[in-house]
Design a protein around this motif. Structure first.
Motif, PDB file in Angstrom:
ATOM      1  N   TYR B  35      56.178  45.621  48.315  1.00 48.44           N
ATOM      2  CA  TYR B  35      55.240  44.841  47.504  1.00 48.44           C
ATOM      3  C   TYR B  35      55.652  44.894  46.038  1.00 48.44           C
ATOM      4  CZ  TYR B  35      50.772  42.918  45.952  1.00 48.44           C
ATOM      5  OH  TYR B  35      49.799  42.142  45.402  1.00 48.44           O
ATOM      6  N   TYR B  62      42.540  44.666  52.674  1.00 47.91           N
ATOM      7  CA  TYR B  62      42.670  44.262  51.272  1.00 47.91           C
ATOM      8  C   TYR B  62      44.134  44.037  50.914  1.00 47.91           C
ATOM      9  CZ  TYR B  62      43.005  45.045  46.245  1.00 47.91           C
ATOM     10  OH  TYR B  62      43.313  44.950  44.923  1.00 47.91           O
ATOM     11  N   ASN B  63      44.997  44.967  51.346  1.00 44.58           N
ATOM     12  CA  ASN B  63      46.423  44.837  51.040  1.00 44.58           C
ATOM     13  C   ASN B  63      47.020  43.611  51.709  1.00 44.58           C
ATOM     14  OD1 ASN B  63      46.146  47.105  49.563  1.00 44.58           O
ATOM     15  ND2 ASN B  63      47.480  48.406  50.818  1.00 44.58           N
ATOM     16  N   ASN B  66      46.123  40.676  49.750  1.00 41.76           N
ATOM     17  CA  ASN B  66      46.969  40.563  48.557  1.00 41.76           C
ATOM     18  C   ASN B  66      48.316  39.928  48.900  1.00 41.76           C
ATOM     19  OD1 ASN B  66      45.165  41.560  46.777  1.00 41.76           O
ATOM     20  ND2 ASN B  66      46.369  43.353  46.196  1.00 41.76           N
ATOM     21  N   PHE B  69      47.931  36.322  49.467  1.00 46.67           N
ATOM     22  CA  PHE B  69      47.716  35.625  48.201  1.00 46.67           C
ATOM     23  C   PHE B  69      49.047  35.398  47.491  1.00 46.67           C
ATOM     24  CE2 PHE B  69      46.844  35.221  43.709  1.00 46.67           C
ATOM     25  CZ  PHE B  69      45.782  34.346  43.706  1.00 46.67           C
ATOM     26  N   LYS B  70      49.871  36.450  47.484  1.00 47.60           N
ATOM     27  CA  LYS B  70      51.176  36.336  46.816  1.00 47.60           C
ATOM     28  C   LYS B  70      52.066  35.344  47.530  1.00 47.60           C
ATOM     29  CE  LYS B  70      50.834  39.261  43.389  1.00 47.60           C
ATOM     30  NZ  LYS B  70      50.932  38.790  42.008  1.00 47.60           N
ATOM     31  N   TYR B  81      40.218  39.383  52.544  1.00 52.78           N
ATOM     32  CA  TYR B  81      39.287  40.009  51.586  1.00 52.78           C
ATOM     33  C   TYR B  81      37.887  40.075  52.185  1.00 52.78           C
ATOM     34  CZ  TYR B  81      42.886  39.404  47.996  1.00 52.78           C
ATOM     35  OH  TYR B  81      44.043  39.457  47.272  1.00 52.78           O
ATOM     36  N   LEU B  93      37.534  46.301  44.562  1.00 54.99           N
ATOM     37  CA  LEU B  93      38.798  45.570  44.404  1.00 54.99           C
ATOM     38  C   LEU B  93      38.779  44.287  45.229  1.00 54.99           C
ATOM     39  CD1 LEU B  93      41.217  48.598  44.626  1.00 54.99           C
ATOM     40  CD2 LEU B  93      40.954  47.106  42.652  1.00 54.99           C
ATOM     41  N   ASN B  97      39.124  40.490  43.822  1.00 52.77           N
ATOM     42  CA  ASN B  97      40.208  39.603  44.240  1.00 52.77           C
ATOM     43  C   ASN B  97      39.684  38.396  45.001  1.00 52.77           C
ATOM     44  OD1 ASN B  97      41.896  41.356  43.052  1.00 52.77           O
ATOM     45  ND2 ASN B  97      43.151  41.763  44.872  1.00 52.77           N
ATOM     46  N   PHE B 100      38.583  35.970  42.531  1.00 49.70           N
ATOM     47  CA  PHE B 100      39.751  35.392  41.890  1.00 49.70           C
ATOM     48  C   PHE B 100      40.391  34.336  42.799  1.00 49.70           C
ATOM     49  CE2 PHE B 100      44.215  35.418  40.535  1.00 49.70           C
ATOM     50  CZ  PHE B 100      44.038  35.201  39.189  1.00 49.70           C
TER      51      PHE B 100
END
Lengths: 601, 254
Positions: B35, B62-63, B66, B69-70, B81, B93, B97, B100
């Motif tokens: 990551y 959550y990871n 992420n 999302f990336k 999420y 967190l 996110n 966001f």
């Protein structure tokens, strides 16, 4: 006793005497009014004297002038006391004179009526005075001779001519630039012995910035020549003016009140004081606009002629110190209205200030001004700092051009650890420069995630706590029963007591202790029975057995028990006569009996 | 002899458990490194492996979110999420996110346009995670039981303060049990889903022959009303209802 009476009488006499004396003196007061000239010119002033003399004991007020056709220019007073001793008698005479300076308003003959004065409880009246006002006062003019013994050449004539006393304002310039400082001097030229009393109300100087810079200089009378004639001059006042408008401006007229002292020709009379008022004439001033400053020059607004100097307090700084840059601008001009030079930004150098101080008339020199600017430097980090030169641009009205002055450059060295915490701050708001999602979680739990509501132990714990309540309740009921009923307690305990004895019997059996065996077996059974049947401990074997018979229908069982008990009593004390076979059988008998009893009871 | 055998078995069990965690830690470190070096595909694959190994972990979800999302998969990011928040509604967190990521969806999802009271209520309703609520309930319940025990022991001295304490504990228990029950119900019957296809058309019935009602895009959060094989009836936050293909969305429920 008689002495005291005498004393009293004496003091009474003395007191009466004092009262008589006071009355005597009171009747002695003399009040009179008179003028210094009976005939006065219309432009002249004269003095009205009101004199009160005598042995005045009580206080009195200033006499009020009646309504008279004269202008009252002011009042002064003088008082004197003379004490004389004649034939051992002391007399004290007080004299109070009120002097009114009056100015006629119309021509003609006027009479000042009697003036009433209140002294203590009594009232006194002055005599009336007649005054003739003519076009020109005659009395003094007619005096032909001048005193030759004068040390000064003051004019002593009673008639004051306009040319004799002149009050003028002289500007240093009449044509000038906007914001250019000039001065106005107020001078009185006189041929008389003159004492200025006060200046009239301050006129309004429209379109001017104004400052009185006359200071506390002594008012001196100088002998000068003015307009080809000999005069005495008194420099009264100096104003620094700077026009803030262009065009034609007017310096307004200013009034001065003064006393003219005319020495008396008469040996017996004192000098004559006459109050006069004089005015300056207004002055026109032409103000020109300043030429446009050259491009790229920061004009400070100063007009005049200036010098600049700068000084840095220290070039090396230690922790917690600050350096001060002092810039001094001095010269002639409107320094008070100028803008302070702008200090350029130096990175990591915090500049505080400037702190300014402006002074005029440096070292009592006219037309000078000085402004001191103090900048404090607080370095934010160690290292060398270049303090740049600062420009100061002013307009020189004599050379008619803009002149730029520069301060010198300085180098400042700050040593390590020089972080100054100041109340002054130039903090800025934090600006977001980008946005993104939060970072991943790197130290996560590996145990997995369990929903507690789905866990068995969770519900087990809850169930357990629920069950604990009825358990507690029943336990409590049991406890109550036990504490209330001793017999119930005994029956509950009986089995435990029996067990204890049986343990002893089996121990005795194993170790071949015969009488021990029988003794504890006997005791155990009897105690068990008494507890179970709720009969008092220590009852005899027969009574226990009879009670038992009522409870148990099985006769064989009871007979077995009776025979065993008998056997016990028999062998309890004799140790030798029991063999091992017997004791073995008896042990099993005991077990059977106890089993039977516990089942049936 | 028996004891020794037992000891060996137990230690073996713990050792295997330890080695399992050890490999998990290694995997996790690999994923973190990937990551950090912007290799989100690799990180995603490792996290997905970990997800299968360690079931139900909000941090893993959550990871994964992420990573998605990336990789510009906004719909799946929002889904994960959401999953993290289902397990732990106080996961700060994930909340941040999610908010966001919601800004990047094509459809504007105006959840904050609620009135103050209802938003305050829903915020406080989800302020505690389900497990936190479970702990609070357990502690309150045990406290209640304890005070009942005290009452049983000292049946003679019922003081006023003790009674008030008992009553307040009962009230608190009722409140928290009710709260937890409703939260558990929501957890069990989570009808939320997230559109995972870039563009989805909704029809008035299960089939494309029906009238087309509206179009939604990836990342839109919706509610499943009824699943009918290949078609699902959904409702949106603004009250729209329609039928979309079942393959175009992913359910949040774990």
């Amino acid at each position: 006793m008689a002495n005291i009476v005498l004393n009293k009488k004496l003091s009474l006499c003395f007191f009466l005497l004092i009262i008589c004396m006071a009355n005597l003196f009171a009747s002695d007061i003399d009040v009179s009014a008179y003028v210094d000239e009976n005939t006065v010119g219309i432009n002249d002033t004269f003095k009205l004297y009101i004199e009160i003399s005598g042995s005045i004991t009580s206080s009195f007020e200033q006499p009020l002038l009646p309504n008279i056709p004269f202008q009252n220019l002011g009042m002064s007073q003088s008082s004197s006391t003379s004490i004389s001793v004649i034939n051992g008698k002391m007399t004290s005479v007080k004299k109070q004179i009120y002097i009114y300076t009056l100015k006629p308003q119309n021509m003609g003959t006027f009479s000042i009526p009697a003036i009433t004065i209140k002294i203590g409880k009594d009232t006194y009246k002055t005599n009336g005075v007649n005054i003739t006002v003519a076009e020109q006062g005659t009395t003094k003019q007619n005096q032909p001779t001048q005193r030759t013994t004068q040390t000064t050449n003051f004019k002593t004539s009673g008639q004051i001519n306009n040319e004799d006393i002149v009050f003028i304002a002289i500007p240093s310039k009449t044509s000038l630039y906007k914001n250019e400082t000039f001065y106005v001097d107020y001078t009185i030229y006189t041929r008389y012995n003159l004492q200025p009393t006060r200046l009239g109300d301050e006129p309004s100087f429209n379109g001017f910035w104004k400052e009185d810079i006359s200071g506390n200089a002594n008012i001196e009378m100088k002998e000068t020549t003015w307009n080809g004639q000999k005069y005495y001059s008194i420099h009264l006042r100096r104003l620094a003016l700077a026009p803030n408008k262009t065009g034609t401006l007017t310096i307004p007229s200013q009034t001065l009140y003064a006393d003219v002292i005319i020495p008396s020709n008469n040996f017996f009379s004192f000098a004559d004081r006459r109050s006069i008022s004089v005015q300056t004439s207004p002055i026109k001033i032409t103000v020109n606009e300043l030429p446009a400053p050259p491009k790229g020059v920061e004009f400070s607004g100063a007009v005049g002629d200036f010098k600049i100097s700068s000084n840095l307090s220290q070039t090396q700084l230690k922790a917690g110190e600050s350096a001060t840059l002092t810039i001094t601008v001095s010269g002639n001009g409107n320094l008070r209205q100028t803008n302070n030079p702008v200090f350029p930004d130096v990175s990591n150098l915090r500049v505080l200030g400037p702190e300014t101080d402006t002074q005029h008339n440096i070292n009592n020199e006219a037309n000078t001004a000085k402004r001191v600017l103090k900048y404090a430097f607080l370095p934010q980090d160690e290292g060398f700092y270049n303090i740049p030169s600062i420009d100061f641009t002013y307009f020189n009205p004599i050379k008619k051009q803009y002149i730029t002055l520069q301060t010198s450059e300085f180098k400042l060295q700050a040593e390590r650890g020089n972080i100054v915490v100041s109340t002054y701050s130039n903090q800025k708001m934090i600006n977001a420069e980008g946005s993104d999602i939060g970072f991943i979680v790197t130290n996560l739990r590996f145990s997995g995630f369990k929903i507690l509501f789905k866990e068995t132990w969770y519900w087990g714990l809850i169930l357990f706590s629920i069950i604990s309540i009825p358990a507690h309740y029943f336990y409590k009921l049991e406890q109550d029963k036990l504490s209330n009923n001793l017999e119930y307690f005994r029956t509950r305990k009986a089995k435990r007591v029996l067990k204890k004895y049986l343990k002893n019997t089996s121990f005795a059996y194993k170790h071949q202790q015969n009488n021990q065996f029988y003794d504890s077996a006997y005791k155990g059974i009897l105690q068990y029975l008494t507890d179970k049947l709720s009969i008092p401990r220590g009852s005899t074997q027969t009574s226990i057995l009879s009670d038992l018979r009522e409870k148990i229908s099985d006769k064989e069982q009871i007979e077995k028990l009776e025979s065993f008990l008998n056997k016990c009593t028999e062998y309890k004390y004799s140790s030798s006569s029991v063999d091992n076979v017997d004791i073995h059988n008896d042990y099993f008998d005991l077990k059977n009996i106890v089993d039977g009893l516990t089942k049936q009871l | 002899m028996k004891h020794k055998l037992l000891l060996i078995i137990v230690s073996l069990f713990f050792f295997s458990l330890l080695s399992a965690t050890q490999t998990n830690i290694q995997l996790l470190n690999q994923a973190t490194e990937a990551y950090k070096s912007n290799d989100f595909d690799k990180a995603l694959s490792i996290y997905s492996e970990l997800e299968k190994k360690i079931q139900k972990n909000p941090d893993i979800y959550y990871n994964i979110g992420n990573c998605y999302f990336k990789l510009n998969r906004i719909g799946l990011a929002i889904l994960y999420y959401k999953k993290a928040l289902v397990l732990d509604s106080s996961h700060a967190l994930a909340k941040k996110n999610l908010n966001f990521a919601l800004k990047f969806t094509l459809d504007k999802q105006d959840f904050e346009n609620q009135n103050f009271i209802s938003s305050f209520f829903s915020r406080s309703f989800f302020s505690l995670s389900l497990n936190a609520l479970a702990w609070v309930c357990l502690i309150l319940f045990i406290a209640l039981i304890a005070i009942i025990h005290v009452f049983l022991r000292q049946s003679e001295s019922y003081t006023h303060t003790k009674k008030m304490f008992l009553i307040s504990l009962v009230v608190l228990n009722i409140i928290f049990v009710g709260w937890s029950a409703s939260r558990f119900y929501i957890y069990k019957n989570n009808k939320e889903a997230v559109i995972s296809s870039p563009k989805v058309d909704a029809y008035s019935g299960p089939g494309e022959s029906f009238t087309k009602l509206f179009t939604v895009h990836e990342g839109l959060i919706l509610k499943v009303i009824k699943v009918d094989n290949a078609w699902t009836q959904i409702s949106l936050f603004n009250g729209f209802t329609g039928w979309i293909r079942t393959s175009t969305y992913k359910a949040v429920a774990i």
